[in-house]
Motif scaffolding. Structure first.
Motif, PDB file in Angstrom:
ATOM      1  N   GLY A  57      14.826   6.521   1.905  1.00 39.15           N
ATOM      2  CA  GLY A  57      14.032   5.838   0.895  1.00 39.15           C
ATOM      3  C   GLY A  57      14.646   4.561   0.347  1.00 39.15           C
ATOM      4  O   GLY A  57      14.106   3.936  -0.557  1.00 39.15           O
ATOM      5  N   THR A  59      16.587   0.604   0.779  1.00 39.01           N
ATOM      6  CA  THR A  59      16.653  -0.576   1.635  1.00 39.01           C
ATOM      7  C   THR A  59      18.041  -1.186   1.606  1.00 39.01           C
ATOM      8  O   THR A  59      18.570  -1.498   0.534  1.00 39.01           O
ATOM      9  CB  THR A  59      15.660  -1.669   1.183  1.00 39.01           C
ATOM     10  N   ASN A 211       5.021  -7.355  -0.201  1.00 37.90           N
ATOM     11  CA  ASN A 211       4.430  -6.369  -1.116  1.00 37.90           C
ATOM     12  C   ASN A 211       4.006  -5.114  -0.364  1.00 37.90           C
ATOM     13  O   ASN A 211       4.217  -3.996  -0.832  1.00 37.90           O
ATOM     14  CB  ASN A 211       3.217  -6.966  -1.833  1.00 37.90           C
ATOM     15  N   LYS A 214       6.933  -2.960   0.428  1.00 35.27           N
ATOM     16  CA  LYS A 214       7.383  -2.237  -0.777  1.00 35.27           C
ATOM     17  C   LYS A 214       6.458  -1.062  -1.082  1.00 35.27           C
ATOM     18  O   LYS A 214       6.924   0.033  -1.387  1.00 35.27           O
ATOM     19  CB  LYS A 214       7.395  -3.181  -1.986  1.00 35.27           C
ATOM     20  N   ASP A 215       5.166  -1.305  -0.997  1.00 36.69           N
ATOM     21  CA  ASP A 215       4.197  -0.236  -1.282  1.00 36.69           C
ATOM     22  C   ASP A 215       4.369   0.933  -0.315  1.00 36.69           C
ATOM     23  O   ASP A 215       4.343   2.098  -0.716  1.00 36.69           O
ATOM     24  CB  ASP A 215       2.758  -0.755  -1.161  1.00 36.69           C
ATOM     25  N   GLN A 217       6.976   1.752   1.339  1.00 34.17           N
ATOM     26  CA  GLN A 217       8.234   2.441   1.065  1.00 34.17           C
ATOM     27  C   GLN A 217       8.058   3.446  -0.070  1.00 34.17           C
ATOM     28  O   GLN A 217       8.486   4.591   0.033  1.00 34.17           O
ATOM     29  CB  GLN A 217       9.302   1.422   0.682  1.00 34.17           C
ATOM     30  N   THR A 236      14.620  -9.667  -2.793  1.00 34.44           N
ATOM     31  CA  THR A 236      13.434  -9.008  -3.343  1.00 34.44           C
ATOM     32  C   THR A 236      13.201  -7.631  -2.720  1.00 34.44           C
ATOM     33  O   THR A 236      12.603  -6.758  -3.332  1.00 34.44           O
ATOM     34  CB  THR A 236      12.183  -9.909  -3.221  1.00 34.44           C
ATOM     35  N   MET A 237      13.727  -7.428  -1.507  1.00 34.59           N
ATOM     36  CA  MET A 237      13.477  -6.171  -0.806  1.00 34.59           C
ATOM     37  C   MET A 237      14.575  -5.124  -0.972  1.00 34.59           C
ATOM     38  O   MET A 237      14.345  -3.943  -0.745  1.00 34.59           O
ATOM     39  CB  MET A 237      13.322  -6.436   0.700  1.00 34.59           C
ATOM     40  N   ASP A 239      17.960  -2.757  -2.099  1.00 31.79           N
ATOM     41  CA  ASP A 239      18.757  -2.070  -3.116  1.00 31.79           C
ATOM     42  C   ASP A 239      20.214  -2.478  -2.981  1.00 31.79           C
ATOM     43  O   ASP A 239      20.902  -2.727  -3.950  1.00 31.79           O
ATOM     44  CB  ASP A 239      18.643  -0.554  -2.929  1.00 31.79           C
TER      45      ASP A 239
ATOM     46  N   GLN B 259      12.605 -14.800  -5.451  1.00 32.54           N
ATOM     47  CA  GLN B 259      13.656 -15.479  -6.215  1.00 32.54           C
ATOM     48  C   GLN B 259      15.040 -14.943  -5.855  1.00 32.54           C
ATOM     49  O   GLN B 259      15.173 -13.758  -5.567  1.00 32.54           O
ATOM     50  CB  GLN B 259      13.430 -15.257  -7.712  1.00 32.54           C
ATOM     51  N   ILE B 265      13.968  -8.057  -9.955  1.00 34.72           N
ATOM     52  CA  ILE B 265      13.421  -8.619  -8.725  1.00 34.72           C
ATOM     53  C   ILE B 265      13.047  -7.517  -7.730  1.00 34.72           C
ATOM     54  O   ILE B 265      11.966  -7.528  -7.156  1.00 34.72           O
ATOM     55  CB  ILE B 265      14.444  -9.572  -8.076  1.00 34.72           C
ATOM     56  N   ARG B 266      13.929  -6.546  -7.583  1.00 29.98           N
ATOM     57  CA  ARG B 266      13.719  -5.492  -6.599  1.00 29.98           C
ATOM     58  C   ARG B 266      12.484  -4.654  -6.938  1.00 29.98           C
ATOM     59  O   ARG B 266      11.715  -4.284  -6.069  1.00 29.98           O
ATOM     60  CB  ARG B 266      14.968  -4.605  -6.533  1.00 29.98           C
ATOM     61  N   ARG B 269       6.701  -7.019  -7.896  1.00 24.68           N
ATOM     62  CA  ARG B 269       5.892  -7.419  -6.762  1.00 24.68           C
ATOM     63  C   ARG B 269       5.713  -8.917  -6.827  1.00 24.68           C
ATOM     64  O   ARG B 269       5.767  -9.522  -7.889  1.00 24.68           O
ATOM     65  CB  ARG B 269       4.519  -6.751  -6.824  1.00 24.68           C
TER      66      ARG B 269
END
Ligand SMILES: Nc1ncnc2c1ncn2[C@@H]1O[C@H](COP(=O)(O)OP(=O)(O)OP(=O)(O)O)[C@@H](O)[C@H]1O
Ligand SMILES: Nc1ncnc2c1ncn2[C@@H]1O[C@H](COP(=O)(O)OP(=O)(O)OP(=O)(O)O)[C@@H](O)[C@H]1O
Ligand SMILES: [Mg+2]
Ligand SMILES: [Mg+2]
Lengths: 300, 334
Positions: A57, A59, A211, A214-215, A217, A236-237, A239, B259, B265-266, B269
């Motif tokens: 679960g 990243t 997006n 992420k959804d 995941q 942004t993706m 952990d 960004q 950020i993580r 969306r």
């Protein structure tokens, strides 16, 4: 959702071992020399003693510049390339020594999404066939159930299920990338290696795909090994982040920490080089970059 | 007088499927020593705009209207020899891929001195001496020694520096750089952008830099043009564009950017823009962004084409729903 989506059959590890454990991984490519190129004169150390883990679960973002070894690392994890040395444990099993038959079963559980949505889809297959092909390969279900799986997968990535009879050329780059993602989801994997999944896409489309990833995941508890050269996309993706340079991981840690408080000089220089969409910071950024000149000196 | 004055430029491609209106009424001006950034997504007409200015549009494309006045002459009207003299002499150019622009069979020195001898009439020794200076100016280490190397011995970043050296070798007043760093690693890109910035001041050149990267324009340009579907949708100073974007497209684009700095950020969306840019064979009849716009309502967005208007001094926008003229919430639910 259906039997492929419920996660009950998904691989799990016993105890606390992370889903993926990579230890001292090396991949050397021989450089041939001699009159008829029959001798190995040296090696490209594409991946040179790399270790990391990815939990279920979660990243892990793998960043680095061109040629740093990101793709090679991803391929070695999936056993699409045979590692020169080192260990890859997935769901508690060692993959590097596994027989082909056993590996076939494990493959279901680890998938890949490629960079180029144009090259990675067979132009002569319908979208429905492309998306459900992994089911056919692994002899899962019958024609009818595969068809309904394809429809459902297309819905999951935000498409009209009626699209199953269309062909890839009828879709835009971002839409093709969705098709690639739907296909990767077909076997309900627990790990997806995403190799530059948005590098070929425009910003507005890139946001849609990120997006979506992420959804998915959150919904399916997927783990991602997210490979990219764009530091903002990776942030942004992810952990956690691992920074690669010349085949080695030079820094690894929680994303927040690596970005706000990098300790390795190369990571610092890399972050200073990212252009920031804020013109007020221009002077300060330029000054910051000058501090890292030595680290970044180009090969002469 | 402005260095370059582009007025209602139109470039269309005649294809079997119909006419592609790649550049459709583009106007802007560039002042001496200023850096202008043109941003926009793939296919919006950035390259065709500058190719039109340089007289480099290939068939089936044709500049069907408008003008581009550079130092008193309309480049659109120039032909053959005259145009070639302007190009590469008074206007320097750099493209995305330095490998396709450098000749792999000639040494770097030969390629640099060729330009100097042809355009400036230097003799062999003069040209060679100047070539070394130019390589030093773009920070190639050991310039004198590296002059006799072939391009493949140079790294990607060094090749792009050589392209810049060639482009500025005749002291042009205008430099056009089309995605000069897109093929480069981010650390190498930073060096090339900083170099452009430095040379712009030293040589007092006007620079047009084309990119799809909002970060790149933010860190280089004085003024920014945002293009969408063959048209300019917004133009402003860099500061005003990023502080107070007016066009719904620009606003959405900035919010869609991942960004590197900030909190949450993580978990967050990104804002995504539904749909995709229109087909330029058959663009939306009025506002070209209307089908994707969060604010296009029951009004005339689909029937009356918005003009590019000056919403405040120096800030131009082509939209009926600019940020500063609308209520807080978008029309309908998103
Ligand atoms: N099949 C191969 N044979 C020989 N060398 C290879 C092979 N594949 C990769 N390499 C080399 O290994 C190094 C790492 O390559 P890799 O593709 O993993 O980098 P990367 O980080 O994915 O780069 P990019 O960002 O450009 O995709 C490079 O020097 C590359 O040239
Ligand atoms: N030879 C051609 N025939 C038909 N249409 C063309 C041709 N060349 C360009 N176009 C069209 O002109 C439009 C503008 O293209 P242009 O190359 O200027 O885009 P761009 O903004 O530079 O995009 P990119 O960021 O991808 O370089 C595109 O929609 C393209 O399809
Ligand atoms: Mg790669
Ligand atoms: Mg272009």
């Amino acid at each position: 959702m259906s039997e492929q989506m419920d996660g009950a059959s998904r691989a799990s590890t016993n105890g606390n071992e992370p889903l993926l454990v990579v230890k001292n991984l090396k991949k050397y490519f021989p450089i041939k020399g001699g009159a008829i190129l029959d001798r190995t004169v040296d090696y490209v150390r594409a991946v040179d003693d790399v270790s990391f883990t990815v939990r279920a679960g979660e990243t892990l973002g793998l960043v680095g510049e061109s040629g740093s070894g990101k793709t090679t690392t991803g391929y070695c994890v999936l056993q699409l390339l045979k590692p020169t040395e080192g260990s890859v444990r997935f769901a508690g099993k060692e993959l590097t020594t596994m027989s082909r038959g056993d590996m076939r079963a494990v493959r279901r559980d680890m998938q890949i999404v490629f960079q180029d949505p144009y090259a990675s889809l067979n132009p002569r297959m319908t979208v429905g066939d492309i998306v459900s092909e992994p089911l056919l390969v692994h002899k899962i279900g019958n024609r009818k159930s595969r068809r309904s799986s394809a429809e459902r997968l297309l819905e999951v990535v935000g498409f009209n299920p009626d699209f199953i009879n269309r062909y890839p050329h009828e879709f835009s780059g971002g839409q093709r990338q969705r098709i690639g993602i739907a296909r990767a989801l077909a076997l309900n994997p627990s790990l997806i290696v995403c190799d530059e999944p948005v590098s070929a896409l425009d910003i507005s489309i890139q946001a849609q795909i990120l997006n979506l990833l992420k959804d998915l995941q959150n919904e399916f508890g997927l783990a991602y090994l997210f490979v990219a050269h764009d530091l903002a996309v990776v942030r942004t993706m992810s952990d956690r982040i691992a920074v690669m340079n010349s085949g080695k991981i030079v820094e690894e840690g929680p994303a927040e920490r690596v970005y706000t408080n990098p300790t390795d000089p190369y990571t610092q220089a890399l972050l200073a080089a990212v252009p920031i969409p804020n013109p007020r910071r221009m002077q300060e950024r330029r000054a910051e970059r000058r501090k890292h000149k030595d680290v970044l000196a180009e090969p002469v | 007088m402005a260095l370059l004055e582009v007025e209602d430029l139109r470039t269309y491609f005649k294809t079997r499927e119909g006419e592609v209106r790649a550049v459709d009424g583009v106007s802007f001006s560039l002042e001496h020593s200023k850096m202008l950034g043109i941003v926009g997504e793939s296919g919006c007409g950035k390259s065709v705009t500058v190719l039109s200015i340089m007289g480099l549009v290939q068939t089936p494309g044709r500049v069907v209207g408008g003008s581009a006045v550079f130092q008193g002459r309309d480049l659109v009207q120039l032909k053959g020899r005259e145009l070639e003299d302007v190009r590469g002499h008074e206007i320097g150019m750099i493209f995305q891929d330095p490998m396709t622009s450098l000749n792999p069979t000639l040494t770097i020195g030969t390629q640099l001195t060729e330009t100097l001898r042809r355009h400036l009439g230097m003799n062999k020794d003069q040209a060679r001496k100047r070539a070394v200076e130019l390589l030093e100016e773009v920070h190639i280490p050991n310039a004198a020694r590296r002059l006799d190397d072939y391009p493949h011995r140079y790294s990607g970043g060094m090749r792009q520096r050589v392209m810049i050296a060639i482009a500025i070798s005749c002291n042009p007043k205008l430099l056009i750089a089309d995605e000069p760093t897109t093929a480069l690693d981010v650390t190498v890109q930073a060096g090339v952008l900083d170099l452009l910035h430095e040379l712009r001041s030293i040589h007092e050149m006007g620079v047009i830099i084309i990119t799809h990267d909002m970060g790149v324009v933010a860190e280089t340009a004085d003024d920014i043009i945002v293009m969408y579907a063959g048209q300019i949708v917004e133009q402003a100073t860099a500061l005003d564009l990023f502080d107070r974007p007016e066009h719904p497209y620009t606003e959405a684009l900035l919010e869609a950017l991942p960004q590197v700095e900030g909190e949450g950020i993580r978990e967050g969306r990104l804002r995504s823009i539904s749909g995709r840019p229109p087909d330029l064979l058959d663009p939306p009849p009025a506002c070209r962004f209307a089908p994707r716009c969060a604010y296009a309502g029951q009004d005339d967005c689909a029937t009356v084409p918005p003009d590019l208007r000056e919403i405040r001094p120096g800030h131009w926008v082509r939209s009926s729903h600019p940020t500063s003229e609308r209520a807080a919430a978008p029309v309908g639910a998103r």
